[in-house]
Motif scaffolding. Structure first.
Motif, mmCIF file in Angstrom:
data_model
loop_
_atom_site.group_PDB
_atom_site.id
_atom_site.type_symbol
_atom_site.label_atom_id
_atom_site.label_comp_id
_atom_site.label_asym_id
_atom_site.label_seq_id
_atom_site.Cartn_x
_atom_site.Cartn_y
_atom_site.Cartn_z
ATOM 1 N N MET A 1 0.755 -1.179 0.132
ATOM 2 C CA MET A 1 0.003 0.170 -0.036
ATOM 3 C C MET A 1 0.789 1.146 0.031
ATOM 4 S SD MET A 1 -1.852 0.553 3.900
ATOM 5 C CE MET A 1 -2.085 2.214 4.211
ATOM 6 N N PRO A 2 0.439 2.271 -0.557
ATOM 7 C CA PRO A 2 1.418 3.592 -0.684
ATOM 8 C C PRO A 2 1.538 4.162 0.701
ATOM 9 C CG PRO A 2 -0.465 3.478 -2.317
ATOM 10 C CD PRO A 2 -0.769 2.462 -1.512
ATOM 11 N N ALA A 3 2.643 4.742 0.689
ATOM 12 C CA ALA A 3 2.955 5.288 2.292
ATOM 13 C C ALA A 3 2.129 6.647 2.513
ATOM 14 C CB ALA A 3 4.391 5.639 2.430
ATOM 15 N N THR A 4 1.451 6.640 3.446
ATOM 16 C CA THR A 4 0.632 8.105 3.713
ATOM 17 C C THR A 4 1.824 8.900 4.529
ATOM 18 O OG1 THR A 4 -0.029 7.173 5.987
ATOM 19 C CG2 THR A 4 -1.535 6.590 3.874
ATOM 20 N N ALA A 5 1.234 10.042 4.737
ATOM 21 C CA ALA A 5 2.094 11.087 5.328
ATOM 22 C C ALA A 5 2.344 10.581 6.687
ATOM 23 C CB ALA A 5 1.120 12.335 5.494
ATOM 24 N N THR A 6 1.386 10.041 7.425
ATOM 25 C CA THR A 6 1.548 9.350 8.688
ATOM 26 C C THR A 6 2.745 8.300 8.686
ATOM 27 O OG1 THR A 6 -0.677 9.807 9.246
ATOM 28 C CG2 THR A 6 0.549 8.364 10.815
ATOM 29 N N THR A 7 2.600 7.488 7.816
ATOM 30 C CA THR A 7 3.702 6.319 7.599
ATOM 31 C C THR A 7 4.841 6.913 7.250
ATOM 32 O OG1 THR A 7 1.903 4.933 6.718
ATOM 33 C CG2 THR A 7 4.193 4.416 6.295
ATOM 34 N N ALA A 8 5.127 7.960 6.731
ATOM 35 C CA ALA A 8 6.359 8.495 6.316
ATOM 36 C C ALA A 8 7.212 8.987 7.477
ATOM 37 C CB ALA A 8 6.031 9.757 5.103
ATOM 38 N N GLY B 1 6.483 5.698 10.566
ATOM 39 C CA GLY B 1 6.495 4.265 10.272
ATOM 40 C C GLY B 1 5.089 3.659 10.714
ATOM 41 N N LEU B 2 4.176 4.340 10.952
ATOM 42 C CA LEU B 2 2.936 3.833 11.312
ATOM 43 C C LEU B 2 1.880 3.954 10.359
ATOM 44 C CD1 LEU B 2 1.121 2.527 13.746
ATOM 45 C CD2 LEU B 2 0.748 4.990 14.568
ATOM 46 N N HIS B 3 1.203 2.864 9.840
ATOM 47 C CA HIS B 3 0.105 2.940 8.919
ATOM 48 C C HIS B 3 -1.159 3.611 9.662
ATOM 49 C CE1 HIS B 3 1.996 0.780 5.803
ATOM 50 N NE2 HIS B 3 2.500 -0.414 6.822
ATOM 51 N N LEU C 1 0.613 8.677 22.422
ATOM 52 C CA LEU C 1 -0.732 9.018 22.186
ATOM 53 C C LEU C 1 -1.358 9.942 23.436
ATOM 54 C CD1 LEU C 1 -3.019 8.560 20.076
ATOM 55 C CD2 LEU C 1 -3.891 6.664 21.596
ATOM 56 N N LYS C 2 -1.384 11.234 23.162
ATOM 57 C CA LYS C 2 -1.777 12.060 24.104
ATOM 58 C C LYS C 2 -2.860 13.197 23.671
ATOM 59 C CE LYS C 2 1.440 10.876 26.854
ATOM 60 N NZ LYS C 2 0.971 10.323 28.222
ATOM 61 N N LEU D 1 8.487 16.089 19.746
ATOM 62 C CA LEU D 1 7.725 15.070 18.945
ATOM 63 C C LEU D 1 6.553 15.949 18.207
ATOM 64 C CD1 LEU D 1 6.939 12.089 21.340
ATOM 65 C CD2 LEU D 1 9.032 12.674 20.109
ATOM 66 N N VAL D 2 6.290 15.364 16.985
ATOM 67 C CA VAL D 2 5.650 16.125 15.963
ATOM 68 C C VAL D 2 4.209 15.614 16.020
ATOM 69 C CG1 VAL D 2 5.285 16.432 13.393
ATOM 70 C CG2 VAL D 2 7.677 16.587 14.465
ATOM 71 N N HIS D 3 3.086 16.513 15.798
ATOM 72 C CA HIS D 3 1.908 15.861 15.966
ATOM 73 C C HIS D 3 1.587 15.234 14.658
ATOM 74 C CE1 HIS D 3 -2.400 16.648 15.904
ATOM 75 N NE2 HIS D 3 -2.532 15.562 17.010
ATOM 76 N N GLN D 4 1.154 13.938 14.721
ATOM 77 C CA GLN D 4 0.672 13.720 13.202
ATOM 78 C C GLN D 4 -0.820 13.726 12.946
ATOM 79 O OE1 GLN D 4 3.470 12.112 11.511
ATOM 80 N NE2 GLN D 4 4.317 13.334 13.277
ATOM 81 N N ARG D 5 -1.829 13.103 13.800
ATOM 82 C CA ARG D 5 -3.110 13.508 13.826
ATOM 83 C C ARG D 5 -3.947 12.701 14.919
ATOM 84 N NH1 ARG D 5 -6.583 9.334 11.936
ATOM 85 N NH2 ARG D 5 -5.454 7.471 10.841
ATOM 86 N N ASP D 6 -4.814 13.394 15.332
ATOM 87 C CA ASP D 6 -5.681 12.614 16.459
ATOM 88 C C ASP D 6 -5.045 12.347 17.590
ATOM 89 O OD1 ASP D 6 -7.974 12.589 14.901
ATOM 90 O OD2 ASP D 6 -7.155 10.903 13.578
ATOM 91 N N GLY D 7 -4.086 13.100 18.280
ATOM 92 C CA GLY D 7 -3.336 13.121 19.327
ATOM 93 C C GLY D 7 -2.244 12.139 19.344
ATOM 94 N N LEU D 8 -1.745 11.636 18.111
ATOM 95 C CA LEU D 8 -0.639 10.917 17.986
ATOM 96 C C LEU D 8 0.607 11.803 17.627
ATOM 97 C CD1 LEU D 8 0.782 8.211 17.844
ATOM 98 C CD2 LEU D 8 0.689 8.384 15.123
#
Length: 764
Positions: free
Chosen positions: A1-8, A11-13, A47-48, A66-73
């Motif tokens: 599956m293509p890497a998403t921004a979060t994955t990049a 490393g978490l899908h 996860l905060k 740490l950089v906020h990815q989305r939804d508190g991650l």
């Protein structure tokens, strides 16, 4: 599956994060926390939810924002190696220190998980539930719960605003156990589990292994750490070496919330042990103290099988009460309910979204009498849950015996079920083979792990071998169930039915009062006049017999003296020791006011209580009444056939052959010159107890002095005496010179920290 921004970046899908955020991921520890990458870096994920910023800091000083990815991650790369923590800012400029629970290994070892899977973890409460621990210098609470059908489990509570998103638990493989260590969570914290079911529902459940709860109607579990310092070491050391069948046992049954309504465990410890000791009882039986949502169930619909009800205090307060009983020389029996549990959504019912503690077959799961669910005793983890609960109360709370409720409903597949409403066992019979195996495991395990602790069965049928050892196989092909005692409900029903008849009709029903001796030695029995006989419109004991107030009181006194002298241990329920007139009301409690001077019949009620006190004192002082309870040599009828006179007489003997003669007149007339055969060569006897004595509220028809045994053969004995029998009365006779001394209660050489002996009561 293509890497998403979060994955990049992390490393978490996204799919994994979606499952974590939904509470449906089996391995959040594999994604959150610190993880080495293939290029040697350490990626840290936290996860905060609601956090403004998160900084990861090594104990050695290295740090990374740490950089906020989305939804508190939040995620980033942390240099260095070793322990770390987070500095979390929620937008107010303050950096709060958070230790990361996802960097710690499981708090359950492989042996624990193996024993749980095998259903053999006898100390289950030490690994499941909530436990305050210090790991790698970090103090917090570990949470562990068995939920094998769940897609995911989160813990929610005071520490996270009752939002479990940030605290998903990990699955520990095929054991079905989910676990998480949460730093900073302390004793007193309220919590529940949020369970994501296989069909997508989110359930909020109390912890089945919680050792404390908040007071009902609230339903949260509470993290608890016991700090109680037991003072009953001498008692506990002694109880393991006693044979219960050859020692006295006289039991006072109590519903703690209503004995003195409003009192806590510790307040009860100041009053109840002293009251029971003054009345001479050897044991107290507590109706279930485990947590239950509905007070009107009196504790018999349990939701917290490891937690005392918070209505009366915390678990250490209950420990204090048990300690106070032991300090007063009183054993503690606890009602325990392994047959069924209520359907409340927050508790065990479909715990992980599917039948788990209950059978999957609805014909087996739903109990038709009580509107509850039955346990699946064939499932090893469920058996383990129950057996460990029994061990828990006997070891952690120093309980001396468990009275196991509703054993008959366990033993029979067709119990209260119509034809077609049940399925036979593998042999085509109606015996519940799983329950038989469970009960045998229960009694053997308690006997092995809690030396001296007894198991007592409330079993209402003629199932053979209830008190036979489990290794002895009977003619029915079953081993014994292994209980120490069985409630003799047959004696109770027959005796109360006899006394409920008009005396003129009793002559045709003499077998009601004598039949129990036909089977008296088939089991080890306890004679109960329990709460079950004074509820649901049955009335109080004093109201069960015919006649006026005087006759009813006299009949009750006669019943008690007959019961105390009959083979078997004995039990009565609170309020019945002074003959209260109304049946049990769990809101109002016993009718203590009938003992007050301004109550018209106060002297009558005090007299009944004096009799109960004296019955216990004489019972303790007379080995003939208990030493050979399990031996037919300890009992013989003198005359059981004089039905038209409503009279029975018998002799009890101790191990040395010393006799006590009992004569019971269940007619309302005085019988003068009534000749009774007397055993042995003694020439003089005397009344050591007479239920018609004036001090008990009787008419005072008593022998004025020693009774002469004449050389007149009667009832198969060489000697006899012409007695005056009081109406509706029982007399006990001893050979002169063979009376035992008044008993001295064996009190340990210590005082409970909360014990208060109280003032001596002239009436008790």
């Amino acid at each position: 599956m293509p890497a998403t921004a979060t994955t990049a970046v992390t490393g978490l899908h996204d799919a994994d994060l979606d499952r974590i955020l939904a509470g449906a991921h089996h391995d959040p520890h594999g994604l959150l926390g610190a993880h080495r990458t293939g290029d040697g870096r350490t990626v840290v994920r936290a996860l905060k939810p609601l956090a403004h910023s998160v900084v990861a800091v090594r104990d050695t000083g290295e740090r990374a924002e740490l950089v906020h990815q989305r939804d508190g991650l939040f995620a980033g790369t942390l240099p260095g190696e070793g322990p770390y923590h987070f500095l979390v800012d929620y937008g107010d400029g303050r950096a709060l220190l958070h230790h990361d629970g996802y960097r710690f290994p499981p708090t359950l070892g492989e042996i624990d998980l193996h024993l749980i899977s095998e259903g053999r973890h006898e100390l289950l409460w030490r690994v499941l539930g909530s436990h305050v621990r210090t790991l790698d210098g970090v103090t917090g609470t570990s949470f562990a719960v068995w939920a094998p059908n769940a897609q995911g489990v989160r813990v929610m509570g005071d520490f996270n605003g009752w939002d479990g998103v940030a605290h998903p638990l990990r699955s520990l493989g095929s054991s079905g156990v989910w676990e998480l260590f949460v730093p900073g969570v302390a004793a007193g914290t309220r919590y529940k589990y949020e369970i994501h079911t296989r069909d997508g529902r989110l359930l909020q459940k109390a912890d089945p292994l919680a050792r404390a709860t908040e007071p009902p109607p609230a339903t949260a579990s509470v993290v608890h750490v016991s700090t109680y310092d037991w003072r009953d070491a001498r008692w506990m050391a002694r109880r393991g070496g006693e044979d219960c069948h050859a020692r006295p046992m006289s039991v006072y049954e109590v519903h703690l919330p209503s004995w003195r309504p409003g009192l806590t465990y510790r307040e009860l410890a100041d009053e109840l042990p002293a009251y029971v000791a003054r009345l001479g009882f050897t044991h107290i039986e507590l109706m279930p103290v485990m947590e239950h949502p509905f007070g009107g169930s009196w504790g018999y619909q349990v939701t917290g099988f490891y937690a005392p009800t918070a209505r009366l205090g915390d678990p250490d307060d209950l420990r204090c009460l048990v300690d106070a009983f032991h300090a007063a020389g009183i054993g503690v029996i606890l009602d325990w309910v392994p047959a069924h549990f209520p359907k409340d959504d927050f508790a065990l019912s479909q715990f992980d979204g599917e039948p788990l503690y209950e059978p999957s077959d609805p014909r087996r799961a739903h109990h038709p009498d009580w509107g509850t669910l039955e346990f699946d005793h064939g499932r090893r983890e469920v058996r383990n849950f129950l057996v460990a609960s029994a061990v828990y109360w006997c070891t952690e709370f120093h309980v001396d015996a468990l009275r196991v409720d509703a054993v008959a409903s366990l033993l029979y597949l067709d119990y209260s079920r119509p034809p077609g409403g049940w399925s036979p066992n593998e042999h085509g019979g109606h015996e519940n083979l799983d329950a038989v195996a469970f009960l045998q495991e229960l009694t053997d395990t308690v006997r092995r792990t809690a030396p001296g602790a007894l198991t007592i069965a409330e079993e209402s049928t003629s199932w053979p071998g209830v008190t036979r050892p489990t290794y002895e196989v009977g003619e029915d092909g079953f081993g014994g169930l292994g209980f120490d005692l069985k409630w003799n409900l047959g004696w109770m029903h027959d005796t109360l039915r006899y006394l409920a008849r008009e005396p003129v009709h009793r002559a045709w029903h003499q077998d009601d009062i004598t039949f129990a001796m036909v089977y008296a030695y088939s089991e080890h029995f306890l004679l109960p006049l329990s709460h079950d006989e004074v509820v649901h419109g049955k009335g109080a004991l004093v109201a069960k017999s015919p006649g006026d107030w005087w006759q009813r009181r006299a009949t009750l006194r006669a019943l008690y003296a007959f019961m105390w002298s009959h083979p078997g241990k004995q039990l009565i329920f609170m309020g019945q020791e002074f003959g209260q007139g109304d049946e049990f009301d769990h809101d109002a409690g016993p009718q203590w006011w009938v003992l007050d001077d301004d109550w018209p019949a106060h002297a009558d009620h005090r007299g009944i209580r004096r009799l109960v006190r004296d019955l216990n004192r004489r019972y303790l002082a007379t080995p003939a009444l208990w030493q050979l309870d399990a031996d037919p040599a300890g009992f013989a009828w003198i005359d059981a056939s004089h039905a038209e006179a409503n009279v029975v007489s018998f002799v009890r003997r101790d191990a040395d052959g010393r006799p006590l003669v009992v004569v019971a007149n269940f007619s309302p007339v005085v019988r003068t010159g009534y000749r009774v055969g007397l055993p042995g060569a003694a020439r003089r006897w005397r009344e050591v107890l007479n239920t018609d004595a004036a001090e008990y509220g009787g008419g005072g028809v008593c022998a004025p002095g020693p009774i002469r045994a004449e050389p007149t053969a009667w009832h198969g004995h060489d000697r006899s005496a012409a007695l005056t029998l009081p109406p509706l009365g029982v007399v006990w006779l001893h050979p002169v010179g063979e009376e035992a001394e008044e008993p001295v209660r064996d009190k340990n050489e210590y005082e409970c920290e909360c014990e208060d002996e109280g003032e001596e009561d002239d009436d008790a």
